[in-house]
Design a protein around this motif. Structure first.
Motif, PDB file in Angstrom:
ATOM      1  N   PHE A 616      15.207   2.164   7.164  1.00 26.30           N
ATOM      2  CA  PHE A 616      14.742   1.174   8.133  1.00 26.30           C
ATOM      3  C   PHE A 616      15.596  -0.079   8.024  1.00 26.30           C
ATOM      4  N   ALA A 617      15.835  -0.668   9.168  1.00 25.34           N
ATOM      5  CA  ALA A 617      16.700  -1.861   9.218  1.00 25.34           C
ATOM      6  C   ALA A 617      15.844  -3.110   9.047  1.00 25.34           C
ATOM      7  N   CYS A 618      15.335  -3.307   7.868  1.00 24.57           N
ATOM      8  CA  CYS A 618      14.578  -4.522   7.575  1.00 24.57           C
ATOM      9  C   CYS A 618      14.823  -4.903   6.123  1.00 24.57           C
ATOM     10  N   ASN A 619      14.577  -6.189   5.790  1.00 23.75           N
ATOM     11  CA  ASN A 619      14.880  -6.719   4.468  1.00 23.75           C
ATOM     12  C   ASN A 619      13.806  -7.729   4.123  1.00 23.75           C
ATOM     13  N   LEU A 620      13.140  -7.537   2.977  1.00 28.09           N
ATOM     14  CA  LEU A 620      12.123  -8.464   2.491  1.00 28.09           C
ATOM     15  C   LEU A 620      12.711  -9.215   1.298  1.00 28.09           C
ATOM     16  N   SER A 621      12.729 -10.549   1.394  1.00 31.78           N
ATOM     17  CA  SER A 621      13.396 -11.330   0.336  1.00 31.78           C
ATOM     18  C   SER A 621      12.503 -12.469  -0.112  1.00 31.78           C
TER      19      SER A 621
END
Length: 1269
Positions: A616-621
């Motif tokens: 999936f093209a998502c990023n949690l930072s």
């Protein structure tokens, strides 16, 4: 006196039924008698009911009605109706008004248990015939419809099932079925069958009618099967099937037809008569009297219990033999035949020609059929009763084992009985006698396979596994899977996988695609289950993101996030580089939660951390802040100090998720060691000393404070703990809650001084559950869902909402959106019309998803009907317009409640209702319209969803009657002379045209019609001349005139009333010669107002006076009658004839005419009188007899004598003339004494004595009566 075993017929053809009525409503009971004019009495609790304001009694021909007005609890009880010797009882039950609306009754109540006598069926006097109604008057056992105990969702559809019935030949019977309609959107489909497949809808006619009605008050559909003039062929098994969009139910019942036998039709003597000898020979002497057998069948047939007769079964083998090969599969599926290959093999191998067998007198039938669980008897008749018989099944000999196979041998008959037939018994059977054998095939028919657990809707993502599961009533049943109405065959197993597990059937799709979406169905021989599959593209939703952390040295840092898919894996990054776990850094994945744990945090751990889900093209930072503790060297007597990185000593906000552990680690210093005081301010920022018990309840307007030291920590219990050491103080709350939120004040004191820091703690949580959503704008397959924000957002703004729906009768919720809904409303689509749904909603914030809201009120997508078709103007007058139209092509699941008609003036947009409310008809006369106005008309169809689209006439209509010249349209058959017989009715209908309505005038011979015998009836389009009974005076010329102002049209009719003529006049004999007589007469005085067609001449011999026709249709008034017999006298008469018939009387000659014999005179001979007197003598004496007691006995002898002798019979010297048990006969000299059912007492010496004037004679015999051993 009725014959034994025969029940007198009931006087009622239709009987009243027990019923339940709401308090305050009227109760109506109807009864129908077999013939008109029968006096009927109504009773309540044994007392007669008289007409009053409370009771209304109506009698119309054969129909009788009792109406109880304003029913109350006092009216509840037992009622009866009496006609002649027949009495029918029924009950009235009064229920409360709020319970009047019926609910579907339990499926097992009405039909599964038969009604006990006296409870469900109307009672009659002892010996009366059963009720001709095919259904019971009340459903026995179980709650009544509408009772509070009735479930909302019954398994079956019937409220009352049709019951078995009996009727005599020529009688009538009605079978009734009631179906609950409260939960149905459209009327159910009903089908009546006789046997297994004969559809009775194709047999409707004079002797079979199908009726249906709907009671809006009780919301129950009534379906009736009415059979009139029942014949013996009407008997047998019947089936009633009812189906709706998603339900199916059926019920079997039997009809027994009794023969109509009068009291004199049964001859007891003939019933006990012995059968003839072999070869049909006739007995010639008394020595053969004991030969032959007694035949009791004529009596036994009358005593057979018709309820023990099994309903006739169709022979599936005969159906297959007569059907084309293309229909084999359909017939096999209908009759439960599962082995298609075996069926074809047996059908092909069946021999059509049978050879004469030497071992068998009667062979097995080519095939037998039996229902699963029943027993079957295979019987053969042998030529040799001592022959040895073997039974084979599929070539293997059948051995006697338990009660499964029973072998019977009676005379030449050999029987194999198979009990509890199963599919394993579906095989080929053979009976072997010596070298010969006969074969048959046994087909075991399975009962209809019902669906016990339906399919459920599925909502999956692309690539996920789909499994539909359905449970049926039989193991190993044959089913079909369909997608959008198309059967899924075995050739598609690369995509679909079919699985059977006992009674459960599975359809598996390993990897779902968007093309797999649609409606899937499982179809059995007894029903169908339907479910919807929704396939959506794969999306990932973040329920909880990772948050920034600020920790001190040697502390533990935990990053946690939650995503929607528990199968998604991911990777943790530190400053953009993959983080490798070790003994201090741990990565965990439990369900939908991904966690990164760092123990013993060091300054090097301060960085940006990210979680990247795989695929999936998502990023949690988030960022990890390291809290550096500043330690300064303080000499002794150092004032206390709190070492936190808080510039300006302003409060820092610490965010904690509800349920997590809250830990406040505060470094301190001071010499001597300071005392730490923890305080919490709720709203007023007040400081108060902490209470001893940290878990005491807090007041909303005060501050609670906890003070802990080492000694007090040992006594602390609950969620709050304080631990103080020399260089730090740790405040811990286990499982943070909302009430833990606030400003915490940390104060350190020692003798040198004090220090203080404020820490703000904020507890965030998932939002509260929203309130139940509201449904509006319900359409054909869509609706609008609206909801309110949750009362508490969890301390974080609500990011969106998730909506779910489910069918009312299901437990599986389906999500309608994967992207969060930002608005407070949503339009839900792709629903099935006519299916009840419920909705619920979730609120989502950064922490996660709330609990679901309460379910909405159930709603049902129903679309309005389409627009009516073929709207047209039928007629126009000065103030009215007549419209007609046809129903809409699309009605929908909501049915059709009616139509509304509106009109408006040309150029105006304001529509006016032509009728208050709705009309159910497809035509309407709009009245009170302004004259010469130009109006447009439109019609809408309405149902529960509202009005449909309107249909409007194309051109405006001018409200003005068009002048039309009057014109009579005289039918062709009225243009010639109209002839009617006296007494016949005259009904002359003459259509006409003309506008405005013409004035109609009738005249006869130029004079206006007068008198009550001639009636004139006029309508806007025709006029009728009616005479109830025509008379001769009604003959003449009639003229009808239609007139509009100065315009008129006329027509002339000639009516001729004819009657029989009078007899001819003045008949006389003009001449007689030889064998001939000449007659002459005059025409009749009255010819009956029509032409005389001819005459009929008859003659009669004077001796016999029997009339014989000589001439017919004779046109002249004179004739010659020939071929008469010489010496006889004759009378003659003449009838006149016309088109009506012969005259009632004839003209007859007054004196006979003798035909003489010329020249011969007859002289009778003279004889000497002879004496033929003779004394009695027996030509055939009595013979001694030995008979069996209980059987009629006859003693015979023959006597002669002149004059005829008087006969007397004696037994042991006693005269038998007065004993009714003995009957004496005398015919042509043969004397017979019949002794009815003799007993041993009747034995003895019997004497027959003959006496006349010449003497007497007698003969005797001895009778022995034996008792059978």
């Amino acid at each position: 006196m009725p014959e034994p075993g025969k029940k007198p017929a009931s006087a009622f053809s239709k009987k009243p039924r027990s019923t339940e009525v709401a308090a305050g409503s009227p109760a109506v009971f109807e009864a129908e008698t077999e013939r008109a004019g029968v006096k009927v009495r109504w009773q309540r609790e044994g007392s007669d009911i008289a007409a009053s304001d409370k009771y209304c009694l109506v009698a119309e021909g054969r129909r009788h009605t009792l109406t109880v007005q304003d029913v109350g609890p006092a009216d509840q009880g037992c009622y009866a109706v009496i006609a002649g010797s027949s009495k029918v009882k029924f009950d009235l039950k009064v229920i409360e008004a709020e319970k009047a609306e019926p609910q579907p009754a339990p499926a097992q109540a009405p039909a599964e248990a038969p009604a006990a006598p006296g409870e469900a069926l109307a009672t009659e006097p002892e010996g009366s015939a059963p009720s001709p109604e095919g259904s019971s008057s009340a459903a026995p056992h179980g709650p009544a419809p509408g009772g509070s105990g009735a479930p909302d969702d019954p398994i079956g559809l019937f409220v009352m099932r049709p019951q078995d019935g009996e009727v005599t030949v020529g009688g009538s019977i009605t079978f009734s079925a009631r179906v609950a309609g409260a939960s149905l959107l459209k009327p159910p489909t009903i089908r009546w069958f006789k046997g297994k497949w004969v559809d009775l809808s194709s047999k409707v006619g004079q002797h079979l009618q199908l009726h249906d009605s709907y009671d809006r008050a009780s919301k129950v559909y009534l379906f009736e099967l009415h059979i009139t003039d029942a014949q013996a062929s009407s008997a047998g098994g019947y089936r009633c099937e009812v189906s709706t969009k998603d339900k199916f139910d059926s019920c079997n019942f039997n009809l027994t037809v009794h023969e109509a036998i009068g009291p004199g039709d049964l001859d007891l003597r003939s019933a006990f008569r012995r059968t003839s000898l072999a070869g049909g020979g006739r007995r010639t002497s008394d020595s053969h009297e004991d030969t032959g057998t007694l035949d009791f069948s004529s009596l036994l047939k009358k005593r057979e219990d018709p309820k023990l007769e099994a309903p006739a079964e169709e022979d599936v083998w005969e159906i297959l033999r007569q059907a084309p090969p293309s229909e084999y599969e359909r017939i096999a599926f209908q009759h439960g035949v599962t082995d298609l290959r075996g069926m074809l093999r047996r059908l092909k191998g069946m021999k059509r020609d049978e050879r004469k067998s030497t071992a068998f007198q009667k062979k097995l039938q080519p095939a037998y059929q039996v229902s699963k669980g029943h027993k079957i008897r295979l019987t053969v008749e042998l030529a040799d009763p001592d022959a040895e018989v073997k039974w084979l099944k599929n070539g293997q000999e059948i051995q006697m084992s338990g009660s499964k196979y029973i072998f019977e041998s009676v005379g030449t008959k050999r029987t194999l009985t198979i009990s509890q037939c199963s599919l394993a018994d579906d095989a080929a059977y053979q009976c072997v006698v010596g070298g010969e054998k006969c074969s048959t095939e046994l087909f075991v028919k399975e009962p209809p396979v019902l669906i016990t657990r339906a399919l459920e809707d599925q909502l999956v993502m692309v690539g996920q596994r789909v499994e539909f599961e359905c449970e049926v009533s039989e193991e190993g049943a044959q089913v079909k899977w369909l997608k959008d109405g198309v059967e899924l065959t075995r050739e598609e197993t690369f995509k679909y996988r079919f699985k059977k597990d006992g009674r459960r059937h599975h359809l598996i799709i390993n990897e779902a695609t968007l093309e797999d979406a649609g409606h899937y169905a499982l179809r059995t021989s007894g029903g169908q289950a339907l479910a919807e599959l929704i396939v959506q593209e794969k999306k990932l939703e973040v329920y909880q993101s990772i948050a920034d952390l600020a920790v001190g040295a040697k502390d533990q840092a935990v990053f946690k996030c939650e995503v929607s898919d528990e199968n998604v894996r991911g990777m943790w990054l530190k400053n953009g580089k993959e983080l490798v776990p070790d003994s201090r850094i741990k990565v965990s994945h439990i369900g939908r939660v991904h966690k990164l744990t760092i123990d013993d945090v060091t300054p090097e751990d301060e960085a940006d951390y990210s979680f990247v889900p795989e695929g999936f093209a998502c990023n949690l930072s988030a960022k990890l802040h390291f809290m550096e503790v500043k330690i300064d060297f303080v000499p002794r007597q150092e004032p206390p100090k709190i070492h936190l990185d808080c510039p300006g000593r302003t409060p820092d906000t610490i965010v904690v998720v509800a349920g997590n552990k809250l830990r406040l680690d505060v470094p301190i210093s001071g010499d001597p060691a300071p005392t730490v005081i923890w305080q919490k301010t709720i709203t007023q920022k007040k400081k108060a000393p902490a209470q001893p018990a940290p878990d005491a309840p807090e007041d909303a307007g005060a501050s609670d404070e906890w003070v802990f030291d080492k000694k007090l920590l040992c006594e602390t219990e609950g969620r709050v703990h304080v631990e103080t050491t020399k260089d730090r103080s740790i405040f811990t709350v286990e499982g943070a809650e909302k009430e833990d939120e606030g400003v915490y004040i940390v104060t350190v004191k020692n003798p040198v001084g004090e220090d203080q820091v404020n820490l703000t703690v904020k507890v965030i949580d998932v939002p509260d559950a929203p309130a139940a959503p509201k449904i509006s704008n319900v359409g054909e397959d869509s609706c609008t869902v609206q909801w309110e924000p949750p009362a508490y957002d969890g301390g974080q703004p609500v990011l969106g909402y998730i909506l779910e729906r489910k069918k009312k009768k299901s437990y599986r919720w389906m999500r309608l959106n994967f992207d969060l809904l930002r608005e407070l409303s949503h339009e839900a689509t792709r629903m099935i019309e006519g299916v009840a749904y419920e909705m619920r909603v979730y609120a989502v914030n950064a922490v996660g998803m709330s609990r679901p809201s309460p379910a909405s009120q159930p709603f049902m997508p129903i679309g309005p009907p389409g627009e009516p078709t073929h709207l047209a103007v039928e007629d126009v007058s000065d103030t009215t317009v007549s419209l007609k139209w046809r129903p809409p092509e699309r009605v929908g699941a909501g049915g059709l409640d009616g139509y509304s008609v509106e009109y408006c003036q040309e150029g105006c947009s304001e529509w006016v209702a032509a009728l208050q409310g709705l009309t159910e008809r497809t035509a309407m006369l709009v009245k009170d319209l302004p004259t010469r106005a130009r109006l447009l008309f439109r019609v809408r169809a309405h149902n529960v969803a509202g009005p449909g689209a309107p249909v409007t006439i194309k051109e405006p209509v001018t409200v003005q009657e068009i002048l039309q010249r009057p014109r009579l349209q005289l039918p062709r058959h009225l243009r010639q002379t109209i002839q009617k017989k006296v007494g016949e009715p005259v009904n002359l209908l003459i259509p006409f045209q003309g506008k405005p309505r013409p004035q109609v005038t009738w005249t006869k011979e130029g004079q206006p019609l007068a008198g009550e015998e001639v009636s004139i009836r006029n309508s806007p389009t025709d006029t009728i001349l009616f005479i109830r009974a025509a008379q001769r005076m009604h003959s003449g010329t009639y003229q009808v005139t239609v007139r509009i102002e100065n315009m008129e049209d006329k027509a002339t009719l000639v009516l001729q009333i004819v009657d029989k003529p009078s007899p001819p006049q003045d008949i006389r004999v003009t001449e007689a010669w030889g064998f001939n007589v000449a007659l002459e007469w005059k025409p009749p005085q009255d010819d009956g107002n029509t032409e005389i067609w001819g005459y009929t001449v008859q003659k009669a011999d004077k001796k016999t006076m029997e009339w014989f026709t000589v001439l017919e249709h004779y046109r002249r008034t004179h004739c010659v009658v020939s071929e008469l017999i010489i010496g006889n006298g004759y009378y003659f008469r003449v009838f006149s004839h016309n088109m009506v018939g012969p005259s009632d009387r004839a003209a007859t000659t007054k004196e006979p005419v003798f035909i003489p014999r010329p020249g011969i005179t007859y002289e009778p001979p003279k004889y000497k009188a002879l004496d033929f007197s003779e004394a009695p003598s027996f030509t055939h004496p009595l013979a001694n007899r030995s008979v069996i007691a209980g059987y009629n006995t006859v003693l015979c002898c023959a006597v002669r004598g002149s004059p005829k002798p008087k006969i007397s019979w004696f037994k042991n010297g006693l005269d038998l003339g007065e004993d009714a048990r003995f009957r004496m006969f005398s015919k042509q000299g043969v004397l017979t004494l019949e002794i009815r059912k003799p007993c041993p007492f009747d034995g003895g010496v019997y004497v027959c004595r003959a006496t006349n004037l010449q003497g007497e004679a007698q003969c005797e015999c001895r009778l022995e009566v034996r008792v059978p051993q």
